[in-house]
Design a protein around this motif. Sequence first.
Motif, PDB file in Angstrom:
ATOM      1  N   SER A 278       0.882  -1.168   0.000  1.00 10.91           N
ATOM      2  CA  SER A 278       0.000   0.000   0.000  1.00 10.91           C
ATOM      3  C   SER A 278       0.915   1.211   0.000  1.00 10.91           C
ATOM      4  N   ASP A 279       0.543   2.267  -0.694  1.00 13.31           N
ATOM      5  CA  ASP A 279       1.408   3.445  -0.640  1.00 13.31           C
ATOM      6  C   ASP A 279       0.887   4.448   0.389  1.00 13.31           C
ATOM      7  N   ARG A 280       1.604   5.545   0.555  1.00 15.77           N
ATOM      8  CA  ARG A 280       1.233   6.552   1.545  1.00 15.77           C
ATOM      9  C   ARG A 280       0.652   7.805   0.892  1.00 15.77           C
ATOM     10  N   ARG A 281       0.129   7.645  -0.323  1.00 15.90           N
ATOM     11  CA  ARG A 281      -0.523   8.789  -0.952  1.00 15.90           C
ATOM     12  C   ARG A 281      -1.821   9.118  -0.221  1.00 15.90           C
ATOM     13  N   ARG A 282      -2.307  10.335  -0.431  1.00 18.28           N
ATOM     14  CA  ARG A 282      -3.571  10.735   0.197  1.00 18.28           C
ATOM     15  C   ARG A 282      -4.708   9.834  -0.290  1.00 18.28           C
ATOM     16  N   ILE A 283      -4.734   9.567  -1.587  1.00 17.73           N
ATOM     17  CA  ILE A 283      -5.659   8.587  -2.150  1.00 17.73           C
ATOM     18  C   ILE A 283      -4.802   7.393  -2.557  1.00 17.73           C
ATOM     19  N   LEU A 284      -4.655   6.485  -1.626  1.00 17.62           N
ATOM     20  CA  LEU A 284      -3.667   5.428  -1.803  1.00 17.62           C
ATOM     21  C   LEU A 284      -4.116   4.389  -2.825  1.00 17.62           C
ATOM     22  N   VAL A 285      -3.151   3.666  -3.344  1.00 18.15           N
ATOM     23  CA  VAL A 285      -3.405   2.444  -4.090  1.00 18.15           C
ATOM     24  C   VAL A 285      -2.728   1.301  -3.362  1.00 18.15           C
ATOM     25  N   TYR A 286      -3.243   0.104  -3.561  1.00 15.69           N
ATOM     26  CA  TYR A 286      -2.685  -1.088  -2.934  1.00 15.69           C
ATOM     27  C   TYR A 286      -2.641  -2.193  -3.982  1.00 15.69           C
ATOM     28  N   TYR A 287      -1.661  -3.088  -3.863  1.00 16.67           N
ATOM     29  CA  TYR A 287      -1.527  -4.103  -4.890  1.00 16.67           C
ATOM     30  C   TYR A 287      -0.778  -5.317  -4.366  1.00 16.67           C
ATOM     31  N   ARG A 288      -0.902  -6.418  -5.119  1.00 18.29           N
ATOM     32  CA  ARG A 288      -0.320  -7.704  -4.749  1.00 18.29           C
ATOM     33  C   ARG A 288      -0.335  -8.613  -5.966  1.00 18.29           C
ATOM     34  N   ARG A 289       0.351  -9.750  -5.868  1.00 17.26           N
ATOM     35  CA  ARG A 289       0.269 -10.798  -6.887  1.00 17.26           C
ATOM     36  C   ARG A 289      -0.719 -11.877  -6.429  1.00 17.26           C
ATOM     37  N   THR A 290      -1.296 -12.575  -7.386  1.00 15.45           N
ATOM     38  CA  THR A 290      -2.177 -13.702  -7.105  1.00 15.45           C
ATOM     39  C   THR A 290      -1.410 -15.002  -7.319  1.00 15.45           C
ATOM     40  N   PRO A 291      -1.940 -16.123  -6.845  1.00 13.64           N
ATOM     41  CA  PRO A 291      -1.229 -17.389  -7.033  1.00 13.64           C
ATOM     42  C   PRO A 291      -0.966 -17.732  -8.498  1.00 13.64           C
ATOM     43  N   ARG A 304     -20.561   6.355  -6.364  1.00 12.43           N
ATOM     44  CA  ARG A 304     -21.746   5.739  -6.980  1.00 12.43           C
ATOM     45  C   ARG A 304     -21.321   4.419  -7.615  1.00 12.43           C
ATOM     46  N   PRO A 305     -22.274   3.555  -7.961  1.00  9.92           N
ATOM     47  CA  PRO A 305     -21.914   2.342  -8.703  1.00  9.92           C
ATOM     48  C   PRO A 305     -21.296   2.702 -10.048  1.00  9.92           C
ATOM     49  N   PRO A 306     -20.424   1.857 -10.572  1.00 13.20           N
ATOM     50  CA  PRO A 306     -19.774   2.158 -11.847  1.00 13.20           C
ATOM     51  C   PRO A 306     -20.760   2.168 -13.003  1.00 13.20           C
ATOM     52  N   ARG A 307     -20.481   3.043 -13.983  1.00  9.33           N
ATOM     53  CA  ARG A 307     -21.324   3.170 -15.166  1.00  9.33           C
ATOM     54  C   ARG A 307     -20.667   2.605 -16.414  1.00  9.33           C
ATOM     55  N   SER A 308     -19.338   2.578 -16.403  1.00  3.82           N
ATOM     56  CA  SER A 308     -18.600   2.029 -17.527  1.00  3.82           C
ATOM     57  C   SER A 308     -17.217   1.629 -17.033  1.00  3.82           C
ATOM     58  N   THR A 309     -16.454   0.965 -17.887  1.00  3.51           N
ATOM     59  CA  THR A 309     -15.107   0.570 -17.497  1.00  3.51           C
ATOM     60  C   THR A 309     -14.207   1.778 -17.270  1.00  3.51           C
ATOM     61  N   GLU A 310     -14.618   2.958 -17.726  1.00  7.77           N
ATOM     62  CA  GLU A 310     -13.839   4.172 -17.474  1.00  7.77           C
ATOM     63  C   GLU A 310     -13.743   4.490 -15.988  1.00  7.77           C
ATOM     64  N   ASP A 311     -14.665   3.971 -15.195  1.00 12.36           N
ATOM     65  CA  ASP A 311     -14.609   4.225 -13.756  1.00 12.36           C
ATOM     66  C   ASP A 311     -13.425   3.523 -13.090  1.00 12.36           C
ATOM     67  N   TRP A 312     -12.762   2.620 -13.817  1.00  9.87           N
ATOM     68  CA  TRP A 312     -11.535   1.975 -13.331  1.00  9.87           C
ATOM     69  C   TRP A 312     -10.281   2.554 -13.993  1.00  9.87           C
ATOM     70  N   ALA A 313     -10.451   3.564 -14.852  1.00  8.81           N
ATOM     71  CA  ALA A 313      -9.313   4.069 -15.631  1.00  8.81           C
ATOM     72  C   ALA A 313      -8.221   4.648 -14.743  1.00  8.81           C
ATOM     73  N   HIS A 314      -8.613   5.266 -13.604  1.00  9.11           N
ATOM     74  CA  HIS A 314      -7.591   5.838 -12.720  1.00  9.11           C
ATOM     75  C   HIS A 314      -6.684   4.757 -12.144  1.00  9.11           C
ATOM     76  N   LEU A 315      -7.211   3.542 -11.985  1.00 12.09           N
ATOM     77  CA  LEU A 315      -6.387   2.447 -11.487  1.00 12.09           C
ATOM     78  C   LEU A 315      -5.420   1.958 -12.569  1.00 12.09           C
ATOM     79  N   GLU A 316      -5.883   1.931 -13.809  1.00 12.07           N
ATOM     80  CA  GLU A 316      -4.978   1.556 -14.897  1.00 12.07           C
ATOM     81  C   GLU A 316      -3.853   2.573 -15.037  1.00 12.07           C
ATOM     82  N   ARG A 317      -4.174   3.859 -14.844  1.00 21.72           N
ATOM     83  CA  ARG A 317      -3.113   4.881 -14.902  1.00 21.72           C
ATOM     84  C   ARG A 317      -2.113   4.679 -13.767  1.00 21.72           C
ATOM     85  N   ALA A 318      -2.609   4.351 -12.569  1.00 24.86           N
ATOM     86  CA  ALA A 318      -1.705   4.097 -11.437  1.00 24.86           C
ATOM     87  C   ALA A 318      -0.834   2.870 -11.710  1.00 24.86           C
ATOM     88  N   LEU A 319      -1.431   1.839 -12.284  1.00 29.22           N
ATOM     89  CA  LEU A 319      -0.683   0.630 -12.621  1.00 29.22           C
ATOM     90  C   LEU A 319       0.471   0.947 -13.572  1.00 29.22           C
TER      91      LEU A 319
END
Length: 424
Positions: A278-291, A304-319
């Motif tokens: 997990s990072d220490r940003r104000r709006i943090l991201v967290y990540y891990r590997r799966t098996p 609100r509930p997501p309306r399109s896949t664009e609602d996850w775009a900020h996570l792709e940018r962080a990745l």
Amino acid sequence: MHPPFPVSPVWRRPVSPIACRFSEGDVDLVVVGAGYQGLSTALHAARLGLSVQVIEAGEIGAGASGVNGGQVIPGLKQDPETLISLFGEEAGKRLIRFAAKTADVVYGLIGREELDVEHVRSGWIQAAHTEAALEAAGQRNRQWRAQGADVALLNQAEIALLTGAEGYRGGFLDRRAGVVNPLALVHELARIATEAGAGLVTEDPVTSLVRDGTSWRVGTKSGRFVRGRKVLLATNAYSGPLLPKLAQSLVWLHSFQIATEPLPAEFDIILASGQAVSDRRRILVYYRRTPDGRLVLGGRGPMRPPRSTEDWAHLERALHRLYPMLSGIPISHRWFGRVAMTSDHLPHLHEPQPGLLMAAGCQGRGIGLMVSLGEPIAQYVATGDPGVLPLPISPLRGIPLHPFRRIGIAAHVAWYRLLDGVER
């Protein structure tokens, strides 16, 4: 309301069956909500010889327990010195001892009960992207080392080696922590709780909760009724009209997550030793590997509930900020869930009426915290002795102007995200 596109977590469900049944008549404990808190309490209460009925509104794992990132982090949001200043020497040290062992409880349960739960205990890194964040990491390291914890402060070269990510100046490594399959864990808790004797029904929301003499009468949407000497309202972020004051004491947020396709072997440098981050940003991201070698990354999403896949775009940018080399790797899964926070960032125990119990507020420590709270809550139900609890029972207080909190939080998230962008 389900979005008009696939939304499902990447986690595997165990194949072991869960025996559901409803207990007619009176029981010692009714548990509303079959997440980590509710099922852990049901398990320990049943093993203490109490009669228990668990009632879940949806499927097992449909709430936060099945859709989180699977990071098992000991401790609390606040560090030991802050806890002592808030609770005093005796109560503060009791809480610190409890919080220090929460990961031990989870991994001990998995091993002892031979649960079908993928898990790795290689530690958790809180990554620092600025000098101020690195100084805070140093303070956390100093305080937990004073408590005898197996922790370390990482320099820039060490964190780059462990994470394979770009942009960090150092961080805090807690070797007590690790990762699990969160959906498998909640399913296996349901299995062993029912095998211990607890009743369980799913997809039947509780619609009424009425004090009836010295007991509580609990009714469900399907027309079922059960009387419980005690009731544990283990609904946390999904608390609603059943007890409005509980919902009004919490700030809930949406946590959004993505998972990549399994990464090719050339990317084995990413989290090569299996730590969660997990990072220490104000709006943090967290990540891990799966098996199976995917990278899972999560963070705050819209209110609100997501309306399109664009609602996850900020996570792709962080990745791609952290791992530019993954820009061509497809995203295989997108999902989201609700998490609860308290205004003081501490977990709270409440008993607003005799026999009506609740524990709320996870602040990113939900797996270890809520699984670990099960045993002391069960002991309290059995004995009535508040001394068995790691936290004092506090009054249930609503947050002022609670209906407007979502607007304020959305504005804060947008502002903090802007500041984080400037600091990158």
